[in-house]
Scaffold this active site. Structure first.
Site, PDB file in Angstrom:
ATOM      1  N   ASP A 197       0.780  -1.110  -0.012  1.00 47.74           N
ATOM      2  CA  ASP A 197      -0.039  -0.230   0.071  1.00 47.74           C
ATOM      3  C   ASP A 197       1.039   1.258   0.235  1.00 47.74           C
ATOM      4  O   ASP A 197       2.027   1.227   0.601  1.00 47.74           O
ATOM      5  CB  ASP A 197      -0.829  -0.107   1.108  1.00 47.74           C
ATOM      6  CG  ASP A 197      -2.112  -0.832   0.940  1.00 47.74           C
ATOM      7  OD1 ASP A 197      -2.199  -1.619  -0.026  1.00 47.74           O
ATOM      8  OD2 ASP A 197      -2.841  -0.892   1.887  1.00 47.74           O
ATOM      9  N   GLU A 208      -0.430  -0.968  -4.648  1.00 43.13           N
ATOM     10  CA  GLU A 208      -1.658   0.040  -4.820  1.00 43.13           C
ATOM     11  C   GLU A 208      -1.207   1.310  -5.125  1.00 43.13           C
ATOM     12  O   GLU A 208      -0.122   1.773  -4.759  1.00 43.13           O
ATOM     13  CB  GLU A 208      -2.165   0.258  -3.279  1.00 43.13           C
ATOM     14  CG  GLU A 208      -3.333   1.297  -3.288  1.00 43.13           C
ATOM     15  CD  GLU A 208      -3.431   1.889  -1.896  1.00 43.13           C
ATOM     16  OE1 GLU A 208      -4.534   1.814  -1.335  1.00 43.13           O
ATOM     17  OE2 GLU A 208      -2.532   2.699  -1.676  1.00 43.13           O
TER      18      GLU A 208
END
Lengths: 673, 488
Positions: free
Chosen positions: A302, A372
């Site tokens: 992320d 991400e």
């Protein structure tokens, strides 16, 4: 002795064979030849004139077996066997050589993203947990899911339980223990599924031991975070530069202990790690290894674009140059050229990849890396696929559909084309329509698109990714019922999974749940939809089944044909299969679509393979006018040998990641075609 | 002139040379003690211990009981093999259970045994081993997915044909191949064991702490574990199939058994210990190929040796079954229970070529249809049925043939224990999961009787009329003759 032996053996004939020897006239062979031969054997005169017979001993046999009529077939059969062996081995080698690289587990089926706090509560505390997920594995298997993706469950003090990790090697007690995790992982693997987990390397919680030691300048930890001197007088901090936090206001925070400012891209409780420090990189790699050793099959990395910041702390440029610098407090008011996607960031991600590669060698244990790439331009997103010779992520998560606020054929077409045209050759696409950070699809775009978007997901080339609840069409909860103090807008899409009609939608047997369940759970839940033949869940299962079983969908060409403000039309086809799937999806108002206008050479009638409205029970569609309701989608099927990707007119509209052709004769895929 | 005479002389020399050979056209005694042990070790240690040694662990759950079960199975297999050693030295005929059933109960049980093992059990297990070899080799080229069926079958067929050809060409070549592959197998076994012991010495004992902790396995679990564990030892009677080809069978047969099976047991236990040094029980259960996982974790960067040697090991096991199982057909043919021609011996090569070729053909046919695993699973009970019957035969002969010489005589409790064990192993799968298929299997076994009465018992003339010319032609084609009795 040997002569005697031979004579004795001559008499050795099975008793049952002897009487018939003379009686059977058909057993005779042409005599002159072998008599001529046997004359040459002077030492065995008693064998002259003997015909071959069943059970004959070697003396008789040798008189005849040398004849061409026996020798030639014998030689032929022998060499035939040898040739067959060589041919079979050759065929095996040839097939192996022409086989295309096969789909890895992360390509072979859909991923299912679970927000663990809201999936299933096993201990009645109102919060979902890992045991709860384990209890529901049968449900997930029934959806034909290949990969389970559990978002952040690390020990964390933030109410959001997503970012701000206190210990990367601990499970937050609310979700269970490390033993629970190990049991869950074993259960997932036992079912033949894979598990990927979130990993947020950019920052930690300010309660993390590293930060505690860093603010007291303890040893190597003093340089683990980004510290800068800054003026701090009477409660007012003058930050080192104009950089802003993603949530607004300065991204610098004065620390009373160390008397310096530390940098935080997100909340002030989430100080950024200093990735220019090799020790930090080493720590992160150790954490990656820790989880890989536990057996985790991959990570979703992320917020990687925030990993590095410009060393010189240059001010970022204002979007609106005329704005007073003192009033620039919103993240969107600056261009983030010095705090995101810095030179070297991809090298870091690639080094993570290398760490993972070392654990990928065991058979069937490839470790997946997804990144991400939130709110990035398509070019920057594609960078995460790596370069032709340096592997990076297996794919960056494609979240362009998750942020859509309005829907039309043109918009969908644009998102598909931009990904397909920019994806590097041989790389694998993926599609998702929602996630924990965005509003759920029915709430964003309308309830009627639940089925169509699922159909889109499963008929596009690549890995479909489903956020829990999307398979039954769950909606956001309304903001008013929430008594949590955290940023409520991000919680709306995280409401408890709706399992059945019982209290708390079957999510928890406790008295209260951490977020209220959606009031529609009496109609929108797994239990009800299981029994409804035309439910979203049923359609999802059918689509998932089709995706798994049809080479057209999991390996085929994708040809994006046309679009207008309403609909999107594309085909899935594969060399060697004379069937084509033609997918028509209507994202606008009800319309009558004339497929003949596209000059595809379509027959007048197409079979309906699947429809978003199974109740309509259409079995055929008329190509000159397919009527589509708002949000209706159809998978049509027809037979042809004239595949579109071979035609010059459509060549640049057709895409494929791993080219393969199918041979129905051998039931194999081959790559040289 | 001079040339002519010398030519004739040479001819005569050759002839006399040929005739001086003290060789009769029969299978030669070419298998010594070492080859005998190789055959036992080579066939018992197939691919199972490398690919999926899980069936025991999955039923016991924890490490300690798992190792105990492996040892117990080894002891039981040794006991069974001791009974076969008694039988083998008492009745020195090839063909495994066949001659013993014949001696103890007469021709019909022996016929049914040869019928079942010839038509189903032996060729299907040969086919299965070749298929798993092929699947194993092909899988290396298809990371992440199943190799296409056609490649697996092509390679399996090639393996069957190759092994059949080698064994039909020469007994010596066949046993040489066996020795080479067995050595290869032992090399990888030793590599795994030694690296495991090194790891153990380095202190990788985490998985052995509290080896008995947790819930003790249930009685059902233990019996299932025993059942599966004993399958890993199947093949302990291999040497009885080739008794006639053993040099000095009275010494070598029992010796090979006594050395071979405990050796296998030791290998199995130590290999399991090695696996547990680097894998938790859960990881071992979930690994698609345990030895390869072990290799990747321990032997890297030389981890490629593991899959290579596992492939060798599998093909060695296939060769072993072919080498021995051809002999059942050979013996049954000799007794007139099968086409006579199947018992004939190649004149030039001194191998039971027709039997081996027949065996290869049936095995090839078995790999063509979709999945023969189910067939093999359902027929597995028949294996223990015949083991049990044979050992009952041993007990029976203690009374009926009191005076026959028994170079080895095992204490009577051993055969009784093994009989009880085989009753359990026959009934366990049927009781735990009763299906109609077991009945079909029994029907198939009994259907052999039809052929027995038609062709063996009553010997119809028309059947002979067909078989004679066929036999004759096949004799010519393959240059095979009935085995000669050894004159000495």
């Amino acid at each position: 002795m040997s002569v005697k032996g031979c004579q004795t053996n001559n008499g050795f004939v099975q008793s049952e064979d002897t009487p018939e020897l003379e009686l059977d006239p058909r057993s005779s062979v042409d005599n002159p030849q072998h008599q001529a031969l046997s004359i040459g054997g002077p030492e065995e005169p008693n064998l002259q004139g003997v015909r071959p017979y069943a059970g004959m001993p070697k003396e008789v046999l040798f008189q005849f077996s040398g004849q061409a009529r026996y020798r030639v077939p014998r030689e032929i059969l022998f060499w035939l066997t040898i040739t067959t062996v060589v041919l079979l081995i050759g065929a095996t080698v040839a097939i192996i050589a022409i086989s295309p690289k096969c789909l890895d587990w992360w390509q072979a089926g859909p991923m299912y993203q679970i927000y663990p706090r809201s999936f299933r509560d096993s201990d009645k505390d109102g919060n979902g947990d890992l045991k709860g997920i384990q209890d529901k594995l049968d449900y997930i298997t029934a959806l034909n899911i290949k990969t389970i993706w559990i978002t952040s469950f690390y020990k964390s003090s933030l109410k959001d339980f997503r970012h701000g990790v206190e210990d990367f090697q601990e499970i937050d007690p609310i979700f269970g223990t490390m033993e629970d995790f190990e049991n869950l992982l074993a259960a997932i693997h036992d079912k033949g599924l894979k598990l990927i987990i979130d990993f947020i390397p950019n920052h930690t919680s300010d309660k993390h031991p590293w930060f505690e030691m860093s603010r007291t300048r303890t040893g190597k930890y003093s340089d683990y975070y980004i510290w800068r001197d800054c003026a701090h007088e009477s409660g007012v901090t003058i930050p080192p530069n104009n950089w802003l936090s993603v949530y607004g206001n300065s991204s610098w925070h004065f620390d009373d202990v160390r008397k310096q400012c530390y940098y935080h891209q997100f909340l002030k409780e989430q100080p950024d790690l200093n990735f220019r420090n090799p020790d930090v990189q080493e720590e992160i790699k150790e954490i990656i290894q820790f989880w890989l050793l536990k057996g985790v099959d991959g990570f979703s990395f992320d917020a990687v674009k925030f990993l590095l910041e410009a060393k010189d702390l240059r001010d970022e440029i204002q979007v609106n140059k005329s704005q007073n610098p003192g009033t620039v407090t919103h993240y969107s008011e600056l261009y983030h050229d010095f705090t995101t996607t810095q030179v070297g960031m991809h090298d870091l991600v690639r080094s993570f990849r290398q760490t993972m590669d070392r654990y990928s060698q065991e058979p069937g244990r490839y470790r997946f890396m997804g990144t991400e790439a939130y709110a990035e331009s398509i070019d920057r997103t594609m960078m995460y696929y790596g370069l032709p010779f340096i592997q990076e992520a297996d794919f960056p998560f494609n979240n362009y559909f998750t942020t859509l606020r309005s829907l039309s054929g043109n918009i969908v077409h644009e998102i598909i084309t931009s990904w397909m045209e920019n994806v590097p050759e041989g790389k694998w696409p993926n599609w998702m329509t929602g996630g924990p950070d965005s509003s759920r699809l029915p709430s964003r775009l309308g309830n009627q698109y639940v089925n169509t978007m699922n159909m889109l997901l499963f008929t596009l080339p690549g890995t479909p990714i489903t956020y829990y609840g999307e398979e039954i069409g769950m909606q956001d909860i309304s903001a008013t019922n929430i008594n949590e103090s955290y940023d409520t807008s991000t919680l709306l899409s995280k409401s408890p999974m709706q399992w059945d009609n019982s209290s708390n939608a079957g999510f928890s047997e406790g008295n209260h749940t951490w977020l209220p369940t959606n009031s529609d759970y009496h109609t929108v839940n797994v239990d009800v939809q299981k029994t409804q033949p035309s439910s979203a869940l049923k359609l999802y299962q059918d689509l998932s089944q089709l995706h798994a079983n049809e080479l057209l969908l999991n390996r085929g060409w994708f040809c994006l044909l046309s679009n207008d403000s309403h609909s999107v039309v594309y085909t899935r086809e594969l060399d060697g299969i004379d069937r084509v799937f033609l997918v028509v999806l209507n994202f606008g108002d009800s319309t009558l679509l004339n497929l003949q206008e596209m000059n595809l050479g379509l027959p007048t009638k197409l079979r309906v393979r699947m429809s978003t409205d199974p109740a309509s029970q259409r079995s055929e569609a008329d190509t000159s006018g397919v009527s589509l309701e708002k949000g209706e989608g159809l998978i049509l099927e027809y037979n042809t040998n004239n595949l579109l990707h071979r035609q010059t007119a459509f060549r640049d509209k057709c895409f494929i990641s791993n080219r393969a052709c199918y041979s129905s004769a051998f039931n194999i895929l081959y790559s040289v075609c | 002139m001079g040339e002519e005479t010398s030519l004739r002389k040479r001819k005569e020399d050759e002839r006399s040379l040929q005739s001086n050979k003290p060789q009769t056209t029969d299978l030669q005694k070419e298998v010594g003690l070492f080859s005998g042990i190789c055959i036992i070790v080579g066939t018992i240690i197939g691919s199972g211990i490398f690919i999926s040694p899980k069936s025991v662990l999955s039923n016991t759950g924890t490490v300690g009981p798992c190792l105990i079960i492996w040892a117990a199975c080894g002891v039981l297999a040794t006991l069974g093999a001791l009974c076969f050693a008694e039988l083998g030295t008492m009745i020195t005929k090839s063909g495994g259970e066949y001659p013993y059933l014949m001696e103890a109960f007469g021709p019909i049980p022996a016929y049914l045994f040869s019928w079942t093992s010839m038509m189903v059990m032996k060729p299907s297990s040969f086919a299965i081993i070749c298929l798993s070899f092929s699947e194993y080799v092909c899988a290396a080229f298809y990371p992440g997915c199943q190799p296409p069926k056609v490649t697996i079958k092509c390679l399996a067929a090639a393996a069957i044909l190759l092994i059949t050809t080698v064994n039909a060409l020469s007994v010596r070549l066949g046993s040489y191949v066996q020795n080479v592959f067995t050595v290869a197998k032992m090399v990888i076994v030793v590599i795994i064991i030694i690296s495991g012991l090194v790891l153990l010495a380095q202190g990788n004992t985490k998985n052995f702490e509290n080896a008995f902790a947790g819930t003790p396995p249930s009685v059902g679990g233990i019996s299932l574990a025993l059942y599966n564990g004993l399958w890993a030892y199947d093949g302990w009677n291999q040497l009885n199939y080739i008794t006639e080809e053993l040099r000095n069978p009275y010494r070598n047969l029992p010796l090979a058994i006594i050395i071979g099976i405990p050796l296998v047991t030791l290998c199995y236990i130590l290999m399991n210990v090695s696996y547990f040094t680097v894998m938790t029980p859960t990881e071992l259960l979930q690994s698609p190929a345990v030895a390869v996982t072990f290799g990747d974790r321990v032997l890297y960067p030389a981890s490629w040796v593991v899959p290579l040697f596992v492939a060798f090991s599998t093909i060695g096991a296939a060769n072993g079954t072919c080498f021995t199982a051809g002999r059942i057909i050979y013996v049954a043919g000799r007794e007139g229970h099968m086409l006579k021609v199947l018992s004939y011996v190649s004149v030039r090569r001194l191998t039971p070529a027709p039997a081996i070729i027949f065996y290869g053909l049936i095995a090839t046919i078995y790999i063509i249809p979709g999945d023969i695993n189910t067939l093999v699973n359902y027929f597995s009970f028949a294996t223990w049925l015949f083991y049990g019957m044979t050992i009952i035969g041993l007990v029976v002969m203690r009374f009926t043939k009191k005076n026959q010489e028994r170079p080895i005589k095992v204490p009577i409790f051993i055969p009784i224990l093994v009989i009880l064990l085989s009753v359990f192993l026959v009934l366990a799968p049927i009781i735990s999961k009763p299906t109609w298929e077991y009945l079909y299997c029994v029907l198939f076994i009994l259907s052999g009787l039809i052929f027995y009465f038609l062709f063996v018992y009553s010997k119809f003339g028309w059947a002979q009329k067909i078989s004679k010319p066929v036999t004759m032609y096949l004799q010519m084609l393959m240059e095979v003759v009935p085995p000669e009795k050894d004159l000495e």
